[in-house]
Design a protein around this motif. Structure first.
Motif, mmCIF file in Angstrom:
data_model
loop_
_atom_site.group_PDB
_atom_site.id
_atom_site.type_symbol
_atom_site.label_atom_id
_atom_site.label_comp_id
_atom_site.label_asym_id
_atom_site.label_seq_id
_atom_site.Cartn_x
_atom_site.Cartn_y
_atom_site.Cartn_z
ATOM 1 N N GLY A 211 0.017 10.616 -8.614
ATOM 2 C CA GLY A 211 0.719 9.506 -7.990
ATOM 3 C C GLY A 211 0.876 8.262 -8.840
ATOM 4 O O GLY A 211 1.654 7.387 -8.510
ATOM 5 N N PHE B 105 0.570 3.778 -3.297
ATOM 6 C CA PHE B 105 -0.119 5.049 -3.089
ATOM 7 C C PHE B 105 0.790 6.202 -2.668
ATOM 8 O O PHE B 105 0.296 7.261 -2.303
ATOM 9 N N SER B 106 2.092 5.997 -2.699
ATOM 10 C CA SER B 106 2.983 7.093 -2.305
ATOM 11 C C SER B 106 3.820 7.593 -3.467
ATOM 12 O O SER B 106 4.827 8.264 -3.265
ATOM 13 N N TRP C 188 -5.929 7.024 1.273
ATOM 14 C CA TRP C 188 -5.333 6.003 2.135
ATOM 15 C C TRP C 188 -4.063 6.507 2.788
ATOM 16 O O TRP C 188 -3.859 6.371 3.989
ATOM 17 N N LEU C 189 -3.199 7.135 1.970
ATOM 18 C CA LEU C 189 -1.939 7.632 2.498
ATOM 19 C C LEU C 189 -2.176 8.777 3.486
ATOM 20 O O LEU C 189 -1.495 8.870 4.513
ATOM 21 N N PRO D 140 -0.960 5.417 -9.338
ATOM 22 C CA PRO D 140 -1.055 4.155 -8.580
ATOM 23 C C PRO D 140 -1.263 2.924 -9.446
ATOM 24 O O PRO D 140 -0.800 1.836 -9.092
ATOM 25 N N LEU E 16 0.825 -1.209 0.000
ATOM 26 C CA LEU E 16 0.000 0.000 0.000
ATOM 27 C C LEU E 16 0.859 1.258 0.000
ATOM 28 O O LEU E 16 0.543 2.244 -0.681
ATOM 29 N N GLU E 17 1.948 1.213 0.747
ATOM 30 C CA GLU E 17 2.852 2.354 0.775
ATOM 31 C C GLU E 17 3.441 2.612 -0.607
ATOM 32 O O GLU E 17 3.501 3.755 -1.073
ATOM 33 N N ASN F 71 -3.899 11.406 -1.845
ATOM 34 C CA ASN F 71 -4.381 10.039 -1.749
ATOM 35 C C ASN F 71 -5.037 9.791 -0.395
ATOM 36 O O ASN F 71 -4.419 10.009 0.648
#
Length: 664
Positions: A92, A84-85, A644-645, A94, A80-81, A642
């Protein structure tokens, strides 16, 4: 006898019928088999480049794969990092990053799996382009065989273009290839729906809207360049497709609403974005070695170079390093000739629009695909992968023109011979190019450097491979030679100082190199690898290598020289990184005052959670809590777009606040 005669006649009729059937099948199927064969040939030719290495943009974008596969299995939190980073673009990217989870387990050892997938995607894109071009012919009511063959030829030549090799054989350019997959898929779905437009059914509208909407959404989440997809569909509507015929007023209004939503609004959005860049050009171009005017004049030349190398390719002209491309101004003869050539091309294409729209189609498609990356946006001047989709319709338009010319003059065999010879030429040059990419890294780096001796990246790339082979003296010579061709190349001089330290050069030479770095860094037009090289010099300082020449004051003075460069300091993240580096020197020296001074400057540049956490660690080690609470109040982190981030960072932010309150 009559019975035997009857049986013979019957068998002949059956044989004739079967022969006609298979002949018809072969006529319709052979073009598809042809493009499938070309796709297979393309994969075969590209496999010679799979053994190549990593390139400069791979490391900052794919470094997170180290943590994803660190324990020999996928770490869900690290996934996930990583996905989404991303910071390669404002969104981004993704979807592109997620695609590397399929084949990124070889990081950082080798990119073979990634390059294999890139090649497979490229072959799939060739088939998607065939479907798009076939539907373009179908919508013009061409015979099915003609539509299929022209589509197969167009897609086949496009697959073999050597100009696309760097986009496929540079791992991170998966972003370009995959976003093009979504764009081609979106156009195909749009054309499938467009074939039924005007009928009393919603299916056509759903296919068209779904194709453009889904293709654009997935495309921009892969690479933002895909935002031009609606404009490409508009180009096809304006220059190729017959205007739809509607029976009712409601249908005509629906078509107008569709064009407003899917053509005019995206075009206006992109136009506003580009105008904003022009309006803020002084600040936008502050970090570049060229102005907006210089970029536009230079791009006029660059675009002609792209076309020249696309249709008359040379293997040695292709590669990842073009940061040595000359900058042109309004007084430069090449720029004036190039701009005049584009103006003439526009006038000619517009004048011919009544007799044929092929030149206008090719010109508009090429221009729109370069609208963002080769216009006013302050990107680097030259990258081959920007042409990945740009040449698809110009190739198709040229082939259609040749086909019609051959039909009128009955020279089909001659044209077939010319096209066959040209296809062999493209395949041969592509083989040379992919072999170069996949050759021994040191030998390939030497070839690219000889082609671009003034490229900072080419010099650094060769120097890196020479250093890995313990040819440090040779690496230093390369950096020095490149620096001679690039005035004020502070990054190269800094790396030269680091290698001279490793080699234990005399103190007088080290001092002269340091003075050169201090002169050049404030004027350097490029910022490649400055902080990385400072970290290496710091390691030499800590280990007391370099004969004790490098001291804390030298590192601080060099970092400050970089901060005095407006092109470097104008980038907030670079400014923050340099202040964090300087703070790390004072942390090692246990000097709290200057440490906090630089940490606060880093927070002022980029109030990131990482900078706040580092500041909290420093103050905690000093037993001070009140100051940290005040700093937290004054510096709220910049939250990523983002969700989530952002949620994860906010949780860490709350934990940090709890720790600071406990410390207080």
């Amino acid at each position: 006898m009559d019975f035997i005669y009857y049986r013979v006649i019957k068998m002949e009729m059956i044989s004739f019928s079967i022969g006609c059937f298979f002949k018809k099948i072969s006529r319709e199927l052979f073009p598809f088999l042809f493009i499938v064969s070309i796709a297979g040939l393309t994969i075969f030719l590209y496999r010679f480049g799979w053994s190549g290495g990593w390139h400069f943009d791979d490391w900052p974008n794919l470094g997170g794969l180290t943590y994803v596969f660190s324990q020999g299995q996928i770490d869900a939190e690290a996934v996930l990092e990583f996905v989404f980073s991303g910071d390669a673009g404002p969104l981004g990217r993704p979807v592109a990053l997620a695609s590397f989870l399929i084949d990124g387990s070889g990081w950082p050892a080798h990119p073979i799996e990634i390059l294999r997938t890139n090649t497979l995607l490229h072959a799939i894109n060739g088939l998607l382009l065939w479907a798009v071009l076939f539907n373009l012919g179908h919508l013009r009511n061409w015979p099915q065989t003609k539509a299929a063959w022209l589509a197969a030829l167009g897609a086949g030549f496009w697959l073999l273009l050597p100009l696309s090799a760097s986009g496929v054989l540079m791992a991170v350019q998966r972003m370009t290839v995959l976003s093009s997959s979504f764009m081609l898929l979106g156009l195909w779905l749009y054309l499938l729906g467009r074939a039924h437009l005007g009928k009393p059914s919603l299916h056509a509208w759903l296919w068209m809207a779904g194709g453009l909407g889904l293709g654009t959404l997935l495309g921009v989440l892969t690479k933002e360049q895909a935002g031009i997809l609606p404009l490409l569909a508009w180009v096809l509507e304006s220059c190729w497709l017959t205007p739809p015929q509607f029976i009712t007023t409601a249908q005509r209004r629906s078509w107008l609403g569709f064009k407003v939503l899917f053509f005019y609004l995206p075009a206006a959005t992109i136009g506003v974005y580009l105008l904003h860049i022009v309006w803020t050009a002084d600040s936008a171009y502050a970090v570049r070695e060229f102005t907006l005017s210089e970029r536009l004049w230079t791009e006029a030349v660059v675009l002609w170079d792209y076309l020249r190398l696309a249709f008359v390719p040379r293997a040695m002209a292709f590669g990842p390093f073009h940061d040595d491309y000359p900058i042109f101004t309004a007084s430069s003869l090449p720029a004036l000739v190039a701009a005049s050539g584009w103006l003439g091309a526009c006038i000619l294409a517009f004048a011919l629009r009544r007799s044929t729209r092929l030149p206008l189609l090719a010109l508009l498609w090429f221009a729109v695909t370069h609208l963002v990356e080769s216009s006013v946006v302050p990107l680097e001047l030259y990258f081959e992968h920007r042409n990945y989709l740009a040449l698809a319709l110009p190739l198709f338009a040229l082939l259609v023109a040749m086909w019609h010319w051959a039909e009128k003059r009955h020279t089909e065999r001659l044209v077939a011979l010319v096209l066959g010879s040209y296809g062999v030429l493209l395949a041969g040059v592509l083989f040379q190019t992919t072999t170069l990419f996949g050759g021994q890294p040191l030998a390939t780096a030497q070839i690219w450097y000889r082609q671009h001796p003034g490229s900072i990246r080419a010099g650094q790339y060769l120097g890196q491979h020479q250093s890995q082979m313990n040819q440090i003296e040779s690496a230093l010579e390369v950096l020095d030679a490149t620096a001679q061709l690039r005035p004020n190349a502070g990054a190269l001089s800094l790396q030269g100082l680091q290698l001279a330290c490793v080699l234990g050069k005399p103190m007088a030479e080290l001092q002269a190199r340091r003075d050169q770095v201090l002169r050049e860094l404030p004027l350097a037009p490029q910022r490649f690898s400055i902080v990385d090289t400072l970290d290496k010099l710091k390691t030499l300082y800590i280990q007391k290598d370099c004969g004790g020449f490098i001291q804390q004051d030298d590192l601080l003075t060099i970092a400050q020289a970089a901060l005095n460069n407006p092109r470097i300091a104008g980038i907030a993240q670079e400014r923050s990184n340099l202040h964090v580096f300087m703070a790390s020197l004072f942390i090692d020296a246990k000097q709290l005052g200057p440490t906090m001074e630089h940490l606060l400057a880093a927070l002022q540049a980029v109030p990131s959670l990482q900078n706040l956490q580092l500041t909290a660690v420093v103050l905690k080690s000093a037993g001070i809590g009140d100051e940290m609470a005040e700093i937290l109040e004054q510096h709220t982190p910049q939250w990523p777009r983002n969700p989530w981030l952002r949620q994860r960072m906010q949780k860490e932010w709350q934990e940090l606040q709890t720790q600071v309150r406990a410390l207080k």
